[in-house]
Design a protein around this motif. Structure first.
Motif, PDB file in Angstrom:
ATOM      1  N   ILE A  67       0.853  -1.183   0.000  1.00 30.18           N
ATOM      2  CA  ILE A  67       0.000   0.000   0.000  1.00 30.18           C
ATOM      3  C   ILE A  67       0.892   1.236   0.000  1.00 30.18           C
ATOM      4  CG2 ILE A  67      -1.962  -1.078   1.162  1.00 30.18           C
ATOM      5  CD1 ILE A  67      -1.025   0.230   3.757  1.00 30.18           C
ATOM      6  N   GLU A  68       0.332   2.339  -0.470  1.00 27.39           N
ATOM      7  CA  GLU A  68       1.019   3.631  -0.453  1.00 27.39           C
ATOM      8  C   GLU A  68       0.397   4.494   0.643  1.00 27.39           C
ATOM      9  OE1 GLU A  68       2.161   4.051  -5.171  1.00 27.39           O
ATOM     10  OE2 GLU A  68       0.243   4.837  -4.467  1.00 27.39           O
ATOM     11  N   VAL A  69       1.246   5.157   1.402  1.00 28.40           N
ATOM     12  CA  VAL A  69       0.776   5.923   2.550  1.00 28.40           C
ATOM     13  C   VAL A  69       1.362   7.328   2.515  1.00 28.40           C
ATOM     14  CG1 VAL A  69       0.657   6.044   5.069  1.00 28.40           C
ATOM     15  CG2 VAL A  69       0.682   3.809   3.930  1.00 28.40           C
ATOM     16  N   VAL A  70       0.468   8.322   2.673  1.00 30.86           N
ATOM     17  CA  VAL A  70       0.875   9.707   2.898  1.00 30.86           C
ATOM     18  C   VAL A  70       0.251  10.132   4.218  1.00 30.86           C
ATOM     19  CG1 VAL A  70       0.859  12.077   2.048  1.00 30.86           C
ATOM     20  CG2 VAL A  70       0.958  10.168   0.424  1.00 30.86           C
ATOM     21  N   ASN A  71       1.084  10.426   5.205  1.00 28.49           N
ATOM     22  CA  ASN A  71       0.582  10.744   6.538  1.00 28.49           C
ATOM     23  C   ASN A  71       0.769  12.235   6.817  1.00 28.49           C
ATOM     24  OD1 ASN A  71       0.119  11.008   9.365  1.00 28.49           O
ATOM     25  ND2 ASN A  71       0.518   8.822   9.606  1.00 28.49           N
ATOM     26  N   PHE A  72      -0.366  12.949   6.914  1.00 25.57           N
ATOM     27  CA  PHE A  72      -0.355  14.373   7.234  1.00 25.57           C
ATOM     28  C   PHE A  72      -0.470  14.556   8.746  1.00 25.57           C
ATOM     29  CE2 PHE A  72      -2.030  14.204   2.909  1.00 25.57           C
ATOM     30  CZ  PHE A  72      -1.391  15.258   2.273  1.00 25.57           C
ATOM     31  N   GLY A  73       0.547  14.123   9.488  1.00 26.70           N
ATOM     32  CA  GLY A  73       0.561  14.339  10.933  1.00 26.70           C
ATOM     33  C   GLY A  73      -0.518  13.634  11.691  1.00 26.70           C
ATOM     34  N   HIS A  74      -1.049  12.549  11.143  1.00 26.28           N
ATOM     35  CA  HIS A  74      -2.154  11.829  11.768  1.00 26.28           C
ATOM     36  C   HIS A  74      -1.633  10.648  12.571  1.00 26.28           C
ATOM     37  CE1 HIS A  74      -6.500  11.262  11.996  1.00 26.28           C
ATOM     38  NE2 HIS A  74      -6.294   9.959  11.909  1.00 26.28           N
ATOM     39  N   GLU A  75      -2.544  10.037  13.332  1.00 22.98           N
ATOM     40  CA  GLU A  75      -2.194   8.827  14.068  1.00 22.98           C
ATOM     41  C   GLU A  75      -1.737   7.760  13.076  1.00 22.98           C
ATOM     42  OE1 GLU A  75      -2.228   8.529  17.323  1.00 22.98           O
ATOM     43  OE2 GLU A  75      -3.005  10.564  17.610  1.00 22.98           O
ATOM     44  N   PRO A  76      -0.624   7.085  13.337  1.00 24.09           N
ATOM     45  CA  PRO A  76      -0.167   6.046  12.409  1.00 24.09           C
ATOM     46  C   PRO A  76      -1.198   4.933  12.286  1.00 24.09           C
ATOM     47  CG  PRO A  76       1.549   6.619  13.990  1.00 24.09           C
ATOM     48  CD  PRO A  76       0.299   7.266  14.470  1.00 24.09           C
ATOM     49  N   PRO A  77      -1.464   4.463  11.084  1.00 24.53           N
ATOM     50  CA  PRO A  77      -2.395   3.341  10.912  1.00 24.53           C
ATOM     51  C   PRO A  77      -1.809   2.069  11.521  1.00 24.53           C
ATOM     52  CG  PRO A  77      -2.024   4.508   8.836  1.00 24.53           C
ATOM     53  CD  PRO A  77      -0.998   4.999   9.799  1.00 24.53           C
ATOM     54  N   LEU A  78      -2.679   1.146  11.857  1.00 25.35           N
ATOM     55  CA  LEU A  78      -2.272  -0.145  12.377  1.00 25.35           C
ATOM     56  C   LEU A  78      -2.630  -1.224  11.360  1.00 25.35           C
ATOM     57  CD1 LEU A  78      -3.476   0.036  16.103  1.00 25.35           C
ATOM     58  CD2 LEU A  78      -1.199   0.529  15.203  1.00 25.35           C
ATOM     59  N   ALA A  79      -1.686  -2.109  11.096  1.00 25.87           N
ATOM     60  CA  ALA A  79      -1.950  -3.272  10.269  1.00 25.87           C
ATOM     61  C   ALA A  79      -2.270  -4.427  11.207  1.00 25.87           C
ATOM     62  CB  ALA A  79      -0.746  -3.596   9.388  1.00 25.87           C
ATOM     63  N   VAL A  80      -3.495  -4.954  11.083  1.00 27.66           N
ATOM     64  CA  VAL A  80      -3.993  -5.974  12.005  1.00 27.66           C
ATOM     65  C   VAL A  80      -4.172  -7.274  11.233  1.00 27.66           C
ATOM     66  CG1 VAL A  80      -5.812  -6.592  13.631  1.00 27.66           C
ATOM     67  CG2 VAL A  80      -5.187  -4.182  13.307  1.00 27.66           C
ATOM     68  N   GLY A  81      -3.543  -8.323  11.721  1.00 27.54           N
ATOM     69  CA  GLY A  81      -3.659  -9.620  11.076  1.00 27.54           C
ATOM     70  C   GLY A  81      -3.607 -10.745  12.072  1.00 27.54           C
ATOM     71  N   ALA A  82      -3.649 -11.956  11.566  1.00 31.22           N
ATOM     72  CA  ALA A  82      -3.644 -13.128  12.445  1.00 31.22           C
ATOM     73  C   ALA A  82      -2.362 -13.224  13.256  1.00 31.22           C
ATOM     74  CB  ALA A  82      -3.834 -14.390  11.609  1.00 31.22           C
ATOM     75  N   TYR A  83      -1.282 -12.575  12.792  1.00 29.54           N
ATOM     76  CA  TYR A  83      -0.002 -12.666  13.481  1.00 29.54           C
ATOM     77  C   TYR A  83       0.239 -11.486  14.422  1.00 29.54           C
ATOM     78  CZ  TYR A  83       0.775 -16.258   9.978  1.00 29.54           C
ATOM     79  OH  TYR A  83       0.641 -17.379   9.196  1.00 29.54           O
ATOM     80  N   GLY A  84      -0.770 -10.641  14.591  1.00 32.47           N
ATOM     81  CA  GLY A  84      -0.610  -9.557  15.538  1.00 32.47           C
ATOM     82  C   GLY A  84      -0.909  -8.195  14.933  1.00 32.47           C
ATOM     83  N   VAL A  85      -0.398  -7.169  15.609  1.00 33.05           N
ATOM     84  CA  VAL A  85      -0.647  -5.783  15.232  1.00 33.05           C
ATOM     85  C   VAL A  85       0.691  -5.085  15.046  1.00 33.05           C
ATOM     86  CG1 VAL A  85      -1.694  -3.603  15.921  1.00 33.05           C
ATOM     87  CG2 VAL A  85      -2.802  -5.752  16.532  1.00 33.05           C
ATOM     88  N   ARG A  86       0.824  -4.375  13.950  1.00 32.65           N
ATOM     89  CA  ARG A  86       2.040  -3.584  13.750  1.00 32.65           C
ATOM     90  C   ARG A  86       1.658  -2.174  13.311  1.00 32.65           C
ATOM     91  NH1 ARG A  86       3.651  -3.554   8.165  1.00 32.65           N
ATOM     92  NH2 ARG A  86       2.268  -4.864   6.891  1.00 32.65           N
ATOM     93  N   GLU A  87       2.439  -1.218  13.785  1.00 38.00           N
ATOM     94  CA  GLU A  87       2.192   0.185  13.474  1.00 38.00           C
ATOM     95  C   GLU A  87       2.951   0.575  12.216  1.00 38.00           C
ATOM     96  OE1 GLU A  87       3.769   4.011  15.655  1.00 38.00           O
ATOM     97  OE2 GLU A  87       1.983   3.282  16.728  1.00 38.00           O
ATOM     98  N   LEU A  88       2.255   1.190  11.272  1.00 31.41           N
ATOM     99  CA  LEU A  88       2.897   1.633  10.045  1.00 31.41           C
ATOM    100  C   LEU A  88       3.687   2.912  10.309  1.00 31.41           C
ATOM    101  CD1 LEU A  88       0.163   0.985   7.336  1.00 31.41           C
ATOM    102  CD2 LEU A  88       1.836  -0.572   8.338  1.00 31.41           C
ATOM    103  N   PRO A  89       4.692   3.209   9.501  1.00 34.32           N
ATOM    104  CA  PRO A  89       5.489   4.426   9.710  1.00 34.32           C
ATOM    105  C   PRO A  89       4.613   5.672   9.663  1.00 34.32           C
ATOM    106  CG  PRO A  89       6.553   2.972   8.133  1.00 34.32           C
ATOM    107  CD  PRO A  89       5.195   2.399   8.377  1.00 34.32           C
TER     108      PRO A  89
END
Length: 387
Positions: free
Chosen positions: A252-274
């Protein structure tokens, strides 16, 4: 709104769809009459029947209240005349009961008029909400999605939070954000940004160009409000712009304008995107332009969870923040099926409400999206009308 529509929507006590608001004043009338006949002659309480139309006015319609007023007067006369003349309450109490009934009918009319006005304003707020936050189907543009918006002001129904999905020939794009400030100014700004997003996300090939359009729209909007003499200040919006490119199903492509980092949620856990350390929309000129586009690995079985600060800054009675990542990780670890967008959104929403144990202090948005499993979406042709 017609009287029939209003009658269906009024908040009354119902049993099997039928209003029983009339039952309380009726029981009170019967109780007063029985009490009057079963108390000593020198203790007359029939005058208390003036309470019957007053109680009716709090929950019944105007005509029902008027009927209770008339019945109260007739009942008063009949019961009072049933006693010997020396024990009758007399004309003065009759005037009291009649006047009380008339005032009760007038009070019911004022209450009904105010309720209609309130319902009308809520309809306007709901229409505004559906205009700004348009309804999205569960599967849209090759994506499964679920979202919930909780306004801090229950009557307003809409605030500065926003989210949307826009399919296009260059893949589906997602925007989630939060306008600084409250009130109609924040709603107007959110609507302006969403309108620009829906056009730019469809036509523009590069996500960076979409981000530039959003920044330009914010500056133009501020210029307009200033020209209109409205002091909105340097209004800005934090946001996350997501692209789901069709040529890279695992990215996926991500442009973050100072917002809360998205979380990728899957069967193996949760990780925070940059996070990207980008500035909000409306302030990116201070950094020389919008934040860069970052390509992030994103598995087909992962769900992207995006929230506004109504979630990340939710506090309990002791001032502790809501532990979003920990709670989501625990829930998905116990049941990987909870990574499904609808279940994930419901879990976060309920968790925030339980954590706060009271009214929300800020608008709250929870949005979850993932690539539809097994879905093959044809890219729409440029120039075709897209919703």
């Amino acid at each position: 709104m017609t009287r029939m529509d209003y009658g269906r929507r009024r908040r009354r006590l119902h049993v099997r769809g039928r209003s029983i608001a009339w039952l309380v004043p009726l029981l009170l009338l019967v109780a007063i009459v029985l009490a009057d006949f079963n108390t000593p002659q020198h203790f007359r309480i029939i005058t208390w029947i003036v309470l019957v139309p007053a109680i009716a006015a709090t929950g019944c319609g105007v005509w029902t209240t008027a009927v209770f007023s008339l019945v109260s007067v007739v009942t008063y006369v009949a019961v009072d005349n049933a006693w010997p003349e020396e024990y009758q309450a007399g004309l003065a109490d009759f005037v009291l009961v009649a006047t009380g009934g008339l005032l009760a009918a007038l009070a019911a009319e004022a209450r009904v008029r105010q309720e209609r006005r309130t319902l009308h304003m809520r309809d306007i707020a709901e229409t505004t909400r559906r205009t700004v936050l348009r309804p999205l189907p569960p599967n849209f543009g090759g994506l499964e999605q679920a979202g919930v918006y909780l306004a801090a002001d229950e009557d307003a129904r809409v605030g500065g939070d926003f989210y949307d999905i826009q399919p296009g020939p260059h893949g589906s794009r997602v925007l989630v954000g939060d306008v600084q400030g409250k009130g109609l100014g924040a709603v107007e700004t959110a609507a302006a940004l969403l309108g620009t997003f829906r056009e730019a996300a469809y036509y523009e090939r590069d996500l960076a160009t979409v981000a530039e359009h959003l920044e330009t729209r914010m500056r133009r909007h501020r210029h307009l409000t200033t020209a209109l003499g409205r002091n909105d200040g340097d209004r800005f919006a934090t946001a996350v712009l997501i692209g789901f490119p069709e040529d890279a199903p695992d990215t996926i492509e991500v442009v973050n304008f100072g917002h809360e980092p998205p979380l990728a949620v899957g069967a193996y856990g949760v990780r925070e995107l940059p996070s990207g350390d980008g500035l909000p929309i409306g302030l990116t000129e201070l950094a020389g332009g919008p934040p860069p586009v970052r390509r992030v690995p994103f598995a087909a079985d992962e769900t992207l969870l995006l929230v506004t600060d109504g979630v990340s800054e939710a506090r309990d009675g002791s001032g502790a923040f809501y532990p979003l990542a920990r709670e989501v990780g625990r829930a998905v670890g116990a049941d990987p099926g909870r990574a499904e967008p609808r279940r994930l959104v419901r879990r976060v929403r309920d968790g925030v409400v339980r954590h706060c144990r009271g009214p929300l202090e800020d608008d709250t948005t929870v949005f979850a999206v993932r690539r539809a499993r097994g879905a093959v979406r044809e890219a729409p042709e440029r120039g075709r009308l897209q919703v």
